[in-house]
Design an enzyme around this catalytic site. Structure first.
Site, PDB file in Angstrom:
ATOM      1  CG  ASP A  80      -0.242  -0.137   2.537  1.00  0.00           C
ATOM      2  OD1 ASP A  80       0.773  -0.863   2.603  1.00  0.00           O
ATOM      3  OD2 ASP A  80      -0.693   0.470   3.527  1.00  0.00           O
ATOM      4  CD  GLU A 138       3.139  -0.994   7.821  1.00  0.00           C
ATOM      5  OE1 GLU A 138       3.226  -1.097   9.064  1.00  0.00           O
ATOM      6  OE2 GLU A 138       3.228   0.102   7.247  1.00  0.00           O
TER       7      GLU A 138
HETATM    8 ZN   LIG Z   1       5.118   3.646   6.499  1.00  0.00          ZN
HETATM    9 ZN   LIG Z   2       6.491   0.904   5.552  1.00  0.00          ZN
END
Ligand SMILES: [Zn+2]
Ligand SMILES: [Zn+2]
Length: 393
Positions: A80, A138
């Site tokens: 991401d 994440e």
């Molecule tokens: Zn980050």
């Molecule tokens: Zn990262």
């Protein structure tokens, strides 16, 4: 084997860069990595690997060597990007205005695609299975890693070891960093609403001042860090937002507070969060007001299994040379790879991406973050070598 991996990484370096640039130009926010997922799936199928969709926008796949069930090592990349307007003037600048790969997850994904190609080519030359884990989100709670685990990413087949890497803009390209044991922190968000009774600033005796209550709470809570914490475990309590909204002569009705609590031990983390709530509520009550405490729990702390990490560091020395493998300090930032580390013996290490001569020095999560792309050859090659070294054990 090491030389074969190095040769393949070198031969394929141009492809790694092309993949990284495509991903960099087409960043997607957490939980919205649909095109990224498709891109990765297409590249994997071209190689000959069949991925399975998981966690909505994630993928898992396996590369089976000889005797595939003898040992399974999982490799993880996050995919991401962040809500940042890219300020770099580069040919591969983000085409998705307001979204940017400013944490290097494009690099992690391109590297793992590189590993996929290298190890698929060499699959007749190692024992065991390499499990590829391409995870979403994440950067955003509850963390794509937790969703991946809940949906079975660590089952069928279940890895006994897991590796992850992250770009490091503070480490020169060509170098790799490791740390055994606790490495990164848990991060929980704190939200307080302190209520009193507002009124004229000249007549505090008629009200209950939530500003003064909040001041006492903020000062008092620091003693949890200094008096209740075992000094062996680093911990941080920071309040970055306090809104009172009164005036020079107005006592407001309530004060809103936001903060973060970080820790390196799960028992201490639970204890501290309970103390924070009890103390904030108790102080407010003793002063005639109330404090509503809301805690948004974040990622756990990240622990690198010591023996695995020592072996991976040794393997990195073989691949990179002793002078290019460094020890990392602990860091109280959070990373959702931590979830995996509480399920399977894991090692999360840093890939140097800094190049001062080229002016590549910006930190992650900034609009000018970039990497020295020669890191991709290392990112893919080294991870391949670490995986086969562990499988050979
Ligand atoms: Zn980050
Ligand atoms: Zn990262």
């Amino acid at each position: 084997m090491k030389d074969k991996i190095k040769q393949l990484a070198n031969d394929l370096a141009g492809e790694f860069v092309a993949n990284r640039r495509h991903l960099h130009q087409n960043p997607e926010l957490s939980y919205e990595e649909f095109k990224t997922q498709q891109y990765v799936a297409t590249r994997l199928k071209e190689i000959g690997i069949t991925p399975t969709e998981i966690a909505n926008t994630g993928l898992v796949a396996t590369i089976e060597g000889n005797n595939p069930s003898s040992k399974i090592v999982a490799l993880r990349a996050d995919m991401d990007a962040l809500p940042i307007v890219e300020a770099n003037d580069v040919p591969y600048k983000s085409l998705n205005q307001g979204v940017m790969h400013a944490c290097g997850h494009d690099v992690h994904t391109a590297s793992l695609l590189g590993v996929s190609k290298i190890l698929y080519n060499l699959r007749n030359e190692f024992d065991g299975t390499v499990k590829l884990v391409f995870q979403p989100a994440e950067e955003k709670a509850p963390g794509g890693a937790s969703v991946m685990i809940a949906e079975g990413a660590l089952l069928n087949p279940a890895p006994s070891k897991m590796l992850g890497q992250h770009v490091a803009p503070n480490i020169p390209v060509g170098k790799i960093g490791f740390r055994e044991g606790m490495y990164m922190a848990s991060a929980d968000e704190l939200y307080f609403t302190v209520k009193g009774k507002g009124g004229h600033g000249a007549m505090p005796e008629l009200g209950i001042d939530p500003v003064l209550i909040t001041s006492h709470i903020i000062v008092a809570l620091q003693q949890i860090i200094s008096r209740n914490r075992n000094p062996r475990y680093p911990s941080v309590l920071t309040f970055g937002k306090v809104i009172a909204n009164g005036a020079t002569n107005v006592i407001p009705n309530e004060v809103y507070v936001e903060g973060t609590f970080r820790a390196m031990d799960e028992v201490w983390r639970a204890d501290a969060l309970a103390r924070i709530k009890k103390m904030a509520e108790g102080i407010a009550e003793s002063m005639g007001g109330t404090c509503e405490v809301f805690i948004q729990k974040g990622y756990p702390f990240l622990k690198n299994e010591p023996e695995l990490t020592r072996r991976m560091k040794g393997a990195a020395v073989e691949y990179m040379g002793e002078e290019n493998v460094i020890d990392l300090d602990i860091w109280l930032a959070a990373e959702d790879f931590a979830y995996y580390t509480h399920h399977v013996d894991s090692c999360f290490y840093r890939l140097g991406t800094r190049n001062e001569e080229k002016g590549i020095i910006s930190g992650v999560h900034t609009p000018t973050f970039d990497i020295d792309e020669s890191a991709l050859e290392i990112g893919a090659g080294l991870m391949s070598w670490l995986a086969v070294s562990e499988l050979a054990l």
